[in-house]
Design a protein around this motif. Sequence first.
Motif, short mmCIF file in Angstrom:
data_model
loop_
_atom_site.label_atom_id
_atom_site.label_comp_id
_atom_site.label_asym_id
_atom_site.label_seq_id
_atom_site.Cartn_x
_atom_site.Cartn_y
_atom_site.Cartn_z
N CYS A 376 0.83 -1.21 0.00
CA CYS A 376 0.00 0.00 0.00
C CYS A 376 0.86 1.26 0.00
O CYS A 376 0.58 2.22 -0.72
N ARG A 377 1.93 1.24 0.78
CA ARG A 377 2.80 2.42 0.87
C ARG A 377 3.50 2.69 -0.47
O ARG A 377 3.51 3.82 -0.97
N VAL A 378 4.07 1.66 -1.07
CA VAL A 378 4.84 1.84 -2.31
C VAL A 378 3.91 2.20 -3.46
O VAL A 378 4.24 3.06 -4.29
N ASN A 379 2.75 1.57 -3.53
CA ASN A 379 1.82 1.90 -4.62
C ASN A 379 1.24 3.30 -4.47
O ASN A 379 0.95 3.96 -5.46
N ALA A 380 1.08 3.77 -3.24
CA ALA A 380 0.66 5.16 -3.04
C ALA A 380 1.74 6.12 -3.54
O ALA A 380 1.44 7.16 -4.14
N ARG A 381 3.01 5.76 -3.33
CA ARG A 381 4.11 6.58 -3.87
C ARG A 381 4.12 6.54 -5.39
O ARG A 381 4.38 7.55 -6.05
N ALA A 382 3.86 5.37 -5.96
CA ALA A 382 3.80 5.26 -7.42
C ALA A 382 2.71 6.15 -7.99
O ALA A 382 2.88 6.81 -9.02
N LEU A 383 1.57 6.19 -7.31
CA LEU A 383 0.46 7.04 -7.74
C LEU A 383 0.87 8.50 -7.70
O LEU A 383 0.63 9.26 -8.66
N ALA A 384 1.48 8.92 -6.60
CA ALA A 384 1.91 10.32 -6.48
C ALA A 384 2.94 10.66 -7.55
O ALA A 384 2.89 11.74 -8.16
N ALA A 385 3.89 9.76 -7.80
CA ALA A 385 4.93 10.02 -8.80
C ALA A 385 4.33 10.10 -10.20
O ALA A 385 4.72 10.97 -11.00
N ALA A 386 3.39 9.22 -10.52
CA ALA A 386 2.77 9.25 -11.85
C ALA A 386 2.03 10.56 -12.07
O ALA A 386 2.09 11.16 -13.15
N ARG A 387 1.33 11.03 -11.05
CA ARG A 387 0.63 12.31 -11.17
C ARG A 387 1.62 13.46 -11.31
O ARG A 387 1.43 14.36 -12.15
N ALA A 388 2.68 13.46 -10.51
CA ALA A 388 3.63 14.57 -10.53
C ALA A 388 4.36 14.67 -11.86
O ALA A 388 4.65 15.78 -12.32
N LEU A 389 4.63 13.52 -12.49
CA LEU A 389 5.39 13.52 -13.73
C LEU A 389 4.49 13.57 -14.97
O LEU A 389 4.99 13.53 -16.09
N GLY A 390 3.17 13.66 -14.78
CA GLY A 390 2.27 13.70 -15.92
C GLY A 390 2.17 12.38 -16.66
O GLY A 390 1.79 12.36 -17.84
N ARG A 391 2.49 11.27 -15.99
CA ARG A 391 2.40 9.95 -16.63
C ARG A 391 0.96 9.45 -16.49
O ARG A 391 0.64 8.55 -15.70
N THR A 392 0.09 10.05 -17.28
CA THR A 392 -1.35 9.87 -17.14
C THR A 392 -1.77 8.41 -17.22
O THR A 392 -2.65 7.97 -16.47
N THR A 393 -1.15 7.66 -18.11
CA THR A 393 -1.59 6.27 -18.30
C THR A 393 -1.24 5.38 -17.12
O THR A 393 -1.82 4.31 -16.97
N LEU A 394 -0.28 5.80 -16.30
CA LEU A 394 0.11 4.98 -15.15
C LEU A 394 -0.78 5.21 -13.94
O LEU A 394 -0.75 4.41 -13.00
N VAL A 395 -1.54 6.29 -13.93
CA VAL A 395 -2.37 6.62 -12.77
C VAL A 395 -3.40 5.51 -12.49
O VAL A 395 -3.50 5.02 -11.36
N PRO A 396 -4.20 5.06 -13.48
CA PRO A 396 -5.16 3.99 -13.16
C PRO A 396 -4.49 2.69 -12.77
O PRO A 396 -5.02 1.93 -11.96
N GLN A 397 -3.30 2.40 -13.31
CA GLN A 397 -2.59 1.18 -12.92
C GLN A 397 -2.13 1.26 -11.47
O GLN A 397 -2.25 0.29 -10.71
N ALA A 398 -1.61 2.42 -11.07
CA ALA A 398 -1.21 2.59 -9.67
C ALA A 398 -2.41 2.48 -8.74
O ALA A 398 -2.33 1.89 -7.66
N LEU A 399 -3.54 3.04 -9.15
CA LEU A 399 -4.76 2.94 -8.34
C LEU A 399 -5.24 1.49 -8.25
O LEU A 399 -5.73 1.05 -7.20
N GLU A 400 -5.10 0.74 -9.35
CA GLU A 400 -5.47 -0.68 -9.33
C GLU A 400 -4.62 -1.45 -8.33
O GLU A 400 -5.14 -2.20 -7.49
N HIS A 401 -3.30 -1.27 -8.38
CA HIS A 401 -2.41 -1.99 -7.47
C HIS A 401 -2.66 -1.57 -6.02
O HIS A 401 -2.61 -2.40 -5.11
N LEU A 402 -2.92 -0.28 -5.82
CA LEU A 402 -3.21 0.20 -4.47
C LEU A 402 -4.51 -0.41 -3.95
O LEU A 402 -4.60 -0.83 -2.78
N ALA A 403 -5.52 -0.49 -4.81
CA ALA A 403 -6.80 -1.09 -4.40
C ALA A 403 -6.63 -2.57 -4.07
O ALA A 403 -7.23 -3.08 -3.12
N TYR A 404 -5.79 -3.29 -4.84
CA TYR A 404 -5.55 -4.70 -4.54
C TYR A 404 -4.92 -4.85 -3.15
O TYR A 404 -5.27 -5.75 -2.38
N GLY A 405 -3.96 -3.98 -2.84
CA GLY A 405 -3.33 -4.04 -1.53
C GLY A 405 -4.33 -3.81 -0.41
O GLY A 405 -4.33 -4.54 0.60
#
Length: 733
Positions: A376-405
């Motif tokens: 949960c901690r690492v995927n939350a960081r991935a979500l924040a990083a994807a948003r900060a870098l404008g990596r739009t396509t990675l945002v739903p994937q990070a949310l998916e992994h966070l939800a699984y956790g």
Amino acid sequence: MTGPKTVPGANPPHRRVTLGPLGRLAAAGLPDDLPEGTRRLLLLAAAAQEQHPDGPGADAALVLRAAAAAGLGAAALEPAETAGLVRTAGERIHFDSEVLRRALYEAVPLARRRAAHALLASVSAADRDRLPGLLHGALAADGPDPGLAGRLAAAARTAGPHVSHDERAVALAVAARLTGHGTDRATRLTEAADHARFAGRPDRARALLAPVRALPAAAPVRGRAELVHGLLSLRDGPVADAREELLLAAGLLGPHDAAAALTARLAAMEAAWAMGDAAAYVEAIGEAPEGVEAGARGGVAVGASGGMDPGGPGGGAPDTLDDYRAGMAAVLSGRLGAGVGPLRRLLARSGRAEDPEVLLRAGVAALVVGDLAAACRVNARALAAARALGRTTLVPQALEHLAYGELRAGRHPRARVHAEEGLRTAHLTGQRNIAAHQHAILALVASVEGDTEALTAHATAAGAVAGAHGLVQVSTLVRWALARADLGAGRVDEAAARLGPLVRPGPRQGHFAVRMLAVPCYTEAVVQAGTPGAARTAVEEFAVWAALGADPAAPAQLARCRALLAGAGAGSGAGAEGRDAAAADAYFEAARAHHDDTINDFERARTLLLHGKWLRRRRRPGPARGLLRDALVAFEGCGARAWTEQARAELRATGEAPSAGRPAPLAGLTPQQLRIARCVAEGATNREIAVRLSVSPRTVDHHLRNIFAALGVRSRLELARLVDRAEQPTAPL
């Protein structure tokens, strides 16, 4: 999802608009009586926004500088603002609609459009980068210009982080238009397509890729085009096809660009995972490529040799990818114990990582080794990083992994929030396969919360995509969700029928990553259906898996499964049946002790419920009531409505009619605080409570101070009286 839009530099669509330019302007609502100066300024604004057609609007300062150079003042914009055609907000000029902007731009002759771009190019500032001036200069060109195309492509690759993937895609597409038919054109179209993919524009990316296969190009360029196409298919297409495209890309790229070839293999691994094909996953891992530094390997890292990903997946600590591949190869080959070490090393080395793809891989590693807090901690960081870098396509994937956790940890409301946001962003970025995963997660949450309508809707939506695109993991999760809803509602025969195929080994059964997770539900279903023997093989396999530590809830679940199987053969005598009864009690006690080491309140409540049922059927209603009360409170806290009703029904069967919810005076207590308060009401000391709940006396003391503050009592006697009043049982039924 994005609709078809005009892509600067891409081939025009075959569909023709029947209205002429003036007709389109009239349809868009442009008044006939606008002053000529206003029309000229609007053309400049429309041309300025070609740099980012779907962006935040035209750069007002740039437009007004160009207008001044053309002899127009800022007042020329006022009639358009009064008519509601445009509005100025901050530093941007916004058109009322994209239809109006396109109509204004396309209604004038090509020569006038080029003149507008030439004027914008002449006044473009060079203080941040050269990209706007070069782009407008390229849009003003009247034919191929390889030199200008090269400078524009270079500027798009090297522009700072303030330049979006959308803007880079437009610039590279325009550069491709000015390039001859050859490798350079194919390279720039492929780069543009990849930036469009990162921006969440899959339709635009496919339109840019369409002409590439017909162009003469070297193997590395063709490999990169196949890579981008495979990544698009991975997110919105049959995953088996995506895997083949990605392996083809890896073969083409291998001799020329080891980092990009590795990217293709990592994506092929992901496709095989979605397919539920462990052998295909291991095959996709391949051998570690030579000549690639571990710290430089990663996602679509073509930026170094072709500008495909200036955001640069592949950063992070040295050897993280080697650890990831070695660990996952071992796990998917059936050697979980051998894979844990490399995956834990990867997780430890990701502590300072900032790249979202590195963090997403670390999140996968955490889920595989069962470290749910880290996941949960690492995927939350991935979500924040994807948003900060404008990596739009990675945002739903990070949310998916966070939800699984969160789901694995039993925090279903949090999982629902993340999956709902992930579903929205997956649709916005055209990633139907990820949307299907989000639907499956939401179906699992609905199966706990007892929301039948939501369960049906999400299961149907997930199944529609999963069937067409071969998403075996999604299909398995949906069937598990439906079975769990059956189990919560007491439909044990239906639950057993759904779960049986999921837990059996062999091809065309459930997904390999879900099999063991579903065994506890299957065991509960078949025991209650009167066929406990059907679960014995699965439970023994589950025991081997639980011993490897891949899931923190597994030891408690294993003890619960063994309690159910022992209880199924128990009688009341002193012989073998009596020994089974004693074993069932011991296993239930062991399960409850294991739950004290985990954070999953839902699974703990299920154990309490089943133990309470067992005790009641053994004619021990007194001990059963305490367990069932605790189960009821925990289910209420989880929002598990169907299981809450089961707990209430069992309490009624013991002779106690529970209230519709937690007693009001105790409503503010956590489940652990409520257990301690009840122990105090029974006269237990702090040390006795600590032994009973398997915690330290200091922990009990800490909870008691919080209980006293929450309830406004000052002594154990006051607390005992309050608990007695709040939980006064009714007369037996």
